[in-house]
Design an enzyme around this catalytic site. Sequence first.
Site, short mmCIF file in Angstrom:
data_model
loop_
_atom_site.label_atom_id
_atom_site.label_comp_id
_atom_site.label_asym_id
_atom_site.label_seq_id
_atom_site.Cartn_x
_atom_site.Cartn_y
_atom_site.Cartn_z
CD GLU A 186 -3.15 -0.70 2.18
OE1 GLU A 186 -3.06 0.26 2.96
OE2 GLU A 186 -4.16 -1.45 2.15
CD GLU B 256 -3.91 -5.57 4.05
OE1 GLU B 256 -4.70 -4.75 4.55
OE2 GLU B 256 -2.67 -5.42 4.03
C1 NOJ Z 1 -4.16 -2.01 5.12
C2 NOJ Z 1 -2.82 -2.20 5.70
O1 NOJ Z 1 -2.00 -2.93 4.87
C3 NOJ Z 1 -2.84 -2.79 7.10
O2 NOJ Z 1 -1.60 -2.54 7.64
C4 NOJ Z 1 -3.98 -2.19 7.86
O3 NOJ Z 1 -3.97 -2.48 9.21
C5 NOJ Z 1 -5.27 -2.61 7.20
N1 NOJ Z 1 -5.30 -2.00 5.90
C6 NOJ Z 1 -6.54 -2.24 7.93
O4 NOJ Z 1 -6.72 -0.87 7.92
#
Ligand code: NOJ
Length: 469
Positions: A160, A375
């Site tokens: 990300e 994710e």
């Molecule tokens: C994306 C991220 O990669 C992760 O680190 C984060 O905790 C989650 N989203 C949830 O917000």
Amino acid sequence: MLKLPKGFVLGGATAAYQCEGATQADGKGKVLWDDYLKEQGRFSPDPACDFYHRYPEDLVLCKQFGIKAIRVSIAWSRIFPEGHGRIEPRGVAFYHRLFDECAELGIEPYVTLHHFDSPDATYRTGDWLNPENIDYFVDFAAFCFKEYGSQVKKWITINEPVSVSTQQYITGTFPPQEHFQFLKALQCEHNFNLAHARVVNLFKKMGCEGEIGIVHALQTVYPASDDVKDRHAADLQDALEIRFYLDGTLEGKYSDTTLQLVNEILEKNGGGELVITDSDRDELDRAADQLDFVGVNYYFSKFVKDFEGKSEFTHNGTGTKGTSVSRLQGIGEVIRKEGIPTTDWDWPIYPQGIYDMLMRITKEYPKTRKIYVTENGLGHKDKFEGKDQLIDDQPRIDYIEQHLEKIAEAIQDGANVQGYFVWSLQDMFSWTNGYNKRYGLFYVDFETQERYPKKSAYWFKELSHAIDS
Ligand code: NOJ
């Protein structure tokens, strides 16, 4: 039950800083979060869910619940405490133990090299805005490929990047908490694309076995209405958060339209020009041709309307519904859309958004070889009602199921999606929300560090069996 192809990978996702704890153990170097969180005094990243010591237990849970793959990240500063130079053997040994245990239990690790945790030393010299730090990151990657190449066959360069660039320099929710610095944010975006590209090109040049990809946060942007101004606002927001990254990493070239949109954002916000050299362009181009997969992190969609006022941003980091505000000058305002449910952290639950994103990648970025959903999941205030009571997280099951249905639909319509990683495997630390935003299939009592499978874990197990049979 859901129709997912045989061989479809079902995994659980984690990240070093959010689950390992042990932030000072075994010679680990500081990261940008350590001092920042201490000064903030809201919550501590230690012991998180103590994965540094309890990974064997978590991997056994994976095995018991049909989870065949796990996303983990290597903390750069466990290996290079100062970001470069001196190597810490205890840090190196930890990841060997972790990957050995994965192999022992038949769980495939998908390993990220950067998950929001730059070493403090590189952070202090400009982080991703300083090209020297890109060199150090490439060296770290080379070290990992050599050291762990026999144990790891799935690599992710960066997690990300957009969350870092925008939260560091626009919304101020990550250190160094700068606000509305669009030139810095966009330069950081390009530098991330470049760092990623250099690591991909190196991986291929080294002849490493296995596959390499990148993970993007892709929260689909829609115009709030059909009005031409709202449509343009959505295009600008999309360029800032999505398109500049997809062009840079999946096509290997920023399209003229993308550059026009990005320049418009800059013109409306203090001006300035991005530094993009010919050699950068060449790296991007070569990397896109060699990239093995893209990871899609999808949680929600954004509905955006035209906004010409002064930028304003409030982060809902407590789970108090209706407290978030996002208005970016000359770009757009994120609005609440009637009829679309939201989480306590104001994230609209909109499964159609994942379908649209998977199809967009498939149609508009044809070089993309395959996709993993790396994710997806629901942040929820799960209730623990005693050791013998199953934690009923039905809203999480519904959320995951609705999104998997849309993924299955996208696969039928031609998207080459090969797997799904739920965020998160177990409850863990969240960067800007601390500990009450739980995502895990396994509940963690942060006091005792006991793990308890939630109802969603049993549901996931059944799904895994259904895919296998
Ligand atoms: C994306 C991220 O990669 C992760 O680190 C984060 O905790 C989650 N989203 C949830 O917000």
